[in-house]
Design a protein around this motif. Sequence first.
Motif, PDB file in Angstrom:
ATOM      1  N   ALA A 168       0.838  -1.199   0.000  1.00  0.00           N
ATOM      2  CA  ALA A 168       0.000   0.000   0.000  1.00  0.00           C
ATOM      3  C   ALA A 168       0.874   1.251   0.000  1.00  0.00           C
ATOM      4  N   GLY A 169       1.943   1.231   0.810  1.00  0.00           N
ATOM      5  CA  GLY A 169       2.842   2.382   0.857  1.00  0.00           C
ATOM      6  C   GLY A 169       3.507   2.629  -0.487  1.00  0.00           C
ATOM      7  N   PHE A 170       3.965   1.555  -1.109  1.00  0.00           N
ATOM      8  CA  PHE A 170       4.608   1.680  -2.416  1.00  0.00           C
ATOM      9  C   PHE A 170       3.624   2.226  -3.448  1.00  0.00           C
ATOM     10  N   LYS A 183       3.839  10.532  -6.058  1.00  0.00           N
ATOM     11  CA  LYS A 183       5.121  11.136  -6.421  1.00  0.00           C
ATOM     12  C   LYS A 183       5.676  10.648  -7.757  1.00  0.00           C
ATOM     13  N   GLY A 184       5.199   9.493  -8.238  1.00  0.00           N
ATOM     14  CA  GLY A 184       5.785   8.925  -9.448  1.00  0.00           C
ATOM     15  C   GLY A 184       5.289   9.637 -10.703  1.00  0.00           C
ATOM     16  N   SER A 185       6.116   9.659 -11.751  1.00  0.00           N
ATOM     17  CA  SER A 185       5.692  10.235 -13.029  1.00  0.00           C
ATOM     18  C   SER A 185       4.794   9.243 -13.761  1.00  0.00           C
ATOM     19  N   ALA A 186       4.130   9.733 -14.822  1.00  0.00           N
ATOM     20  CA  ALA A 186       3.295   8.848 -15.633  1.00  0.00           C
ATOM     21  C   ALA A 186       4.152   7.759 -16.263  1.00  0.00           C
ATOM     22  N   LEU A 187       5.385   8.121 -16.651  1.00  0.00           N
ATOM     23  CA  LEU A 187       6.270   7.128 -17.275  1.00  0.00           C
ATOM     24  C   LEU A 187       6.633   6.014 -16.297  1.00  0.00           C
TER      25      LEU A 187
END
Lengths: 263, 263
Positions: free
Chosen positions: B11-13, B20-24
């Motif tokens: 869940a944290g990941f 925070k992650g980009s679409a890519l």
Amino acid sequence: MDRVVPGLLLAGFWLLLLFKGSALLFSVVILAVIFMAANEYLRMAAAGLIGKKERYFLNLVLMFPALAVTINSTQQYLAPALLASFFVLTGYFLYRYAKFEQPYAFFARLLFGVFYIGFLSSYLLLVRALPDGNYWLIVASAITAGADSGGYFVGCSIGKHKLCPNVSPKKTIEGALGGLVFALIAAFVGAHFLLPEVSPWFLALGTVVLTAAGVAGDLTESIIKRGTGTKDSGTCLGGHGGILDRIDSLLFALPVLYTVLTF
Amino acid sequence: MDRVVPGLLLAGFWLLLLFKGSALLFSVVILAVIFMAANEYLRMAAAGLIGKKERYFLNLVLMFPALAVTINSTQQYLAPALLASFFVLTGYFLYRYAKFEQPYAFFARLLFGVFYIGFLSSYLLLVRALPDGNYWLIVASAITAGADSGGYFVGCSIGKHKLCPNVSPKKTIEGALGGLVFALIAAFVGAHFLLPEVSPWFLALGTVVLTAAGVAGDLTESIIKRGTGTKDSGTCLGGHGGILDRIDSLLFALPVLYTVLTF
């Protein structure tokens, strides 16, 4: 001879429908054809498993993609319609789970039918909706009919080397090549009158691809028949077997044609 | 306890990736997840029938729809990608025909996989590409996670009436209703912070539909497991079984969410 007369009648009806029929009439006729094809498929894939009422229900679910294209003549609603088929079939199997010994296997056969009948057949309607779509359908039918009859006559007279003996023992490499020659003649004659602006290279390459797709469609139907222990998919067309036997090549050729023309 | 720790880590990941992650990066992670899910499916559906190399090839074919959505983040290329999966699989079966005892049955299982893994999973990418898509994914995950854990805890403590005993003997009606309550709490808390403009009625109705879709997805995986004689789809996530056991609810819920949000 019992192949020739119904074949000519069918071809005449098909040409009349495409030259003189409205888009609406075409949709009605094609939906009826798809209904019969789905029914033939279900008779093979669900033999002994379900009753008549349930077959009509599943027939309708298999037709969702074609119905979506009738509403909107582009590929826009195809993905939602395929989802709808999948979800309704899931609900059906959860509801009927206890009834079937092998629900997963039957579920998979029905999804095969969604692809094979509902999805592929919707391209009959999609191609018709293109500019000059009726002419493209005539040329594509001429190609698959040329490949079929050329394959039959050349294969019977000089065919020696088997093409795919385990799937369809009668098909020969000579027949396939003869079919291609007939298909090319049909394509160039048809396009000369109906689609004179199409480049000969595109036409020649397209004919090779459509003929190959048609052969693959034909062989796929053989795989289904062997997998379900059926000989002819139906008997409604006399020596021509069932509806599926007639349209199996077009079912594969038209999605390729549509994708090439619109991509 | 062996369920709780990996569950929290996952869940944290997932939250980190979506916030925070980009679409890519999201696409890369999701394609890897889909690859593993397809691999788990093929291990079940093709057990004993094919080697490792062939499994990787078929895995790729199952992923065509997801790859098409990676290229173009709309449903536009989904239909051509599904066609491509179908045609490549047809070619594969014509080529390999003699090798399989029941090619039609195996063919149908693979097409099931194209629907179940390739097609449904592509909606993970499609939802992410919507405006506020990452927030919708968080809320949808909260709903299915709430329904799953609520169903588990309530079902274990007060569950008595079986929901679908032949498919999944442990599921109870009490558990499903408890799951719905947890799902509603999760939906309203999540939407309060992330999607405050969504109407509460839409949210409540959507939660009921997504929970139902999630349960259907869960039960469908059970049908596949029973049909192929598998217990867990994989072991990579400890007490959580395989990737498929984790995403089975989302696989069904997200296509419904996407279709509702875009129709």
